[in-house]
Motif scaffolding. Structure first.
Motif, PDB file in Angstrom:
ATOM      1  N   UNK A  25      59.322  40.333  32.990  1.00 32.55           N
ATOM      2  CA  UNK A  25      58.002  39.598  33.543  1.00 32.55           C
ATOM      3  C   UNK A  25      57.215  40.867  33.695  1.00 32.55           C
ATOM      4  N   UNK A  26      57.675  42.027  34.159  1.00 37.82           N
ATOM      5  CA  UNK A  26      57.018  43.214  34.564  1.00 37.82           C
ATOM      6  C   UNK A  26      57.137  44.439  33.745  1.00 37.82           C
ATOM      7  N   UNK A  27      55.971  45.096  33.707  1.00 34.35           N
ATOM      8  CA  UNK A  27      56.000  46.318  32.852  1.00 34.35           C
ATOM      9  C   UNK A  27      55.245  47.404  33.499  1.00 34.35           C
ATOM     10  N   UNK A  28      55.722  48.726  33.797  1.00 34.22           N
ATOM     11  CA  UNK A  28      54.932  50.003  34.050  1.00 34.22           C
ATOM     12  C   UNK A  28      54.100  50.500  33.021  1.00 34.22           C
ATOM     13  N   UNK A  29      53.092  50.899  33.096  1.00 30.80           N
ATOM     14  CA  UNK A  29      52.103  51.462  31.979  1.00 30.80           C
ATOM     15  C   UNK A  29      51.263  52.791  32.360  1.00 30.80           C
ATOM     16  N   UNK A  30      51.127  53.492  31.651  1.00 25.47           N
ATOM     17  CA  UNK A  30      50.186  54.413  32.009  1.00 25.47           C
ATOM     18  C   UNK A  30      48.606  53.893  32.622  1.00 25.47           C
ATOM     19  N   UNK A  31      48.229  54.407  33.586  1.00 20.75           N
ATOM     20  CA  UNK A  31      46.843  54.129  34.050  1.00 20.75           C
ATOM     21  C   UNK A  31      45.951  53.836  32.840  1.00 20.75           C
ATOM     22  N   UNK A  32      46.132  54.664  32.080  1.00 19.73           N
ATOM     23  CA  UNK A  32      44.810  54.605  30.888  1.00 19.73           C
ATOM     24  C   UNK A  32      44.996  53.420  30.048  1.00 19.73           C
ATOM     25  N   UNK A  33      46.060  52.870  29.946  1.00 20.20           N
ATOM     26  CA  UNK A  33      46.193  51.825  28.912  1.00 20.20           C
ATOM     27  C   UNK A  33      46.004  50.503  29.817  1.00 20.20           C
ATOM     28  N   UNK A  45      49.582  43.967  38.700  1.00 20.89           N
ATOM     29  CA  UNK A  45      50.414  43.651  40.071  1.00 20.89           C
ATOM     30  C   UNK A  45      50.210  44.716  41.086  1.00 20.89           C
ATOM     31  N   UNK A  46      49.962  46.079  40.831  1.00 18.31           N
ATOM     32  CA  UNK A  46      49.928  47.088  41.523  1.00 18.31           C
ATOM     33  C   UNK A  46      49.809  48.415  40.964  1.00 18.31           C
ATOM     34  N   UNK A  47      48.902  49.163  41.305  1.00 19.38           N
ATOM     35  CA  UNK A  47      48.807  50.486  41.090  1.00 19.38           C
ATOM     36  C   UNK A  47      49.575  51.529  41.779  1.00 19.38           C
ATOM     37  N   UNK A  48      50.171  52.450  40.885  1.00 14.76           N
ATOM     38  CA  UNK A  48      51.446  53.263  41.652  1.00 14.76           C
ATOM     39  C   UNK A  48      50.585  54.259  42.689  1.00 14.76           C
ATOM     40  N   UNK A  49      51.088  54.640  43.771  1.00 18.22           N
ATOM     41  CA  UNK A  49      50.358  55.700  44.838  1.00 18.22           C
ATOM     42  C   UNK A  49      50.059  56.801  43.882  1.00 18.22           C
ATOM     43  N   UNK A  51      48.746  57.158  41.139  1.00 15.10           N
ATOM     44  CA  UNK A  51      47.463  56.968  40.602  1.00 15.10           C
ATOM     45  C   UNK A  51      47.592  57.093  39.015  1.00 15.10           C
ATOM     46  N   UNK A  52      48.753  57.498  38.540  1.00 17.75           N
ATOM     47  CA  UNK A  52      48.809  57.612  37.026  1.00 17.75           C
ATOM     48  C   UNK A  52      49.505  56.450  36.077  1.00 17.75           C
ATOM     49  N   UNK A  53      50.234  55.676  37.101  1.00 16.39           N
ATOM     50  CA  UNK A  53      50.914  54.359  36.432  1.00 16.39           C
ATOM     51  C   UNK A  53      50.449  53.123  37.066  1.00 16.39           C
ATOM     52  N   UNK A  54      50.561  52.040  36.557  1.00 18.36           N
ATOM     53  CA  UNK A  54      50.284  50.715  36.886  1.00 18.36           C
ATOM     54  C   UNK A  54      51.260  49.623  36.642  1.00 18.36           C
ATOM     55  N   UNK A  55      51.740  48.986  37.699  1.00 21.83           N
ATOM     56  CA  UNK A  55      52.709  47.673  37.242  1.00 21.83           C
ATOM     57  C   UNK A  55      51.774  46.249  36.893  1.00 21.83           C
ATOM     58  N   UNK A  56      52.007  45.835  35.737  1.00 21.67           N
ATOM     59  CA  UNK A  56      51.642  44.614  35.408  1.00 21.67           C
ATOM     60  C   UNK A  56      52.474  43.544  35.027  1.00 21.67           C
ATOM     61  N   UNK A  57      52.085  42.242  35.099  1.00 18.38           N
ATOM     62  CA  UNK A  57      53.082  41.117  34.667  1.00 18.38           C
ATOM     63  C   UNK A  57      52.329  40.583  33.741  1.00 18.38           C
ATOM     64  N   UNK A  58      53.337  39.745  32.895  1.00 18.00           N
ATOM     65  CA  UNK A  58      53.040  38.659  31.789  1.00 18.00           C
ATOM     66  C   UNK A  58      52.077  37.830  32.027  1.00 18.00           C
ATOM     67  N   UNK A  59      51.080  37.480  31.251  1.00 13.82           N
ATOM     68  CA  UNK A  59      50.421  36.413  31.575  1.00 13.82           C
ATOM     69  C   UNK A  59      50.876  35.191  31.595  1.00 13.82           C
ATOM     70  N   UNK A  60      50.499  34.298  32.738  1.00 13.14           N
ATOM     71  CA  UNK A  60      51.103  32.757  32.542  1.00 13.14           C
ATOM     72  C   UNK A  60      50.719  31.681  32.046  1.00 13.14           C
TER      73      UNK A  60
END
Length: 60
Positions: A25-33, A45-49, A51-60
């Motif tokens: 359901x969740x994925x960690x991706x590079x901030x640039x994507x 969901x959240x940006x990592x402290x 600043x170079x990665x973000x956590x995203x979740x699937x569309x519902x």
């Protein structure tokens, strides 16, 4: 037959995001994507402290 095809198309489109992410359901991706995924309707969901990665979740 056309009704069956339409029903199958709906079922597969509903599950496409799950299939593409191996059921996670969740994925960690590079901030640039991030923008690319948000345009595909993923949710931030959240940006990592760092600043170079973000956590995203699937569309519902």
């Amino acid at each position: 037959m056309n009704h069956l095809q339409e029903r199958l198309k709906k079922i597969f489109s509903d599950k496409k995001a799950d299939i593409l992410n191996n059921g996670n359901k969740h994925k960690t991706i590079p901030e640039g994507k991030l923008e690319t995924y948000l345009n595909k309707r993923w949710k931030l969901v959240q940006r990592c402290p760092s600043g170079d990665e973000a956590v995203i979740k699937l569309p519902s």
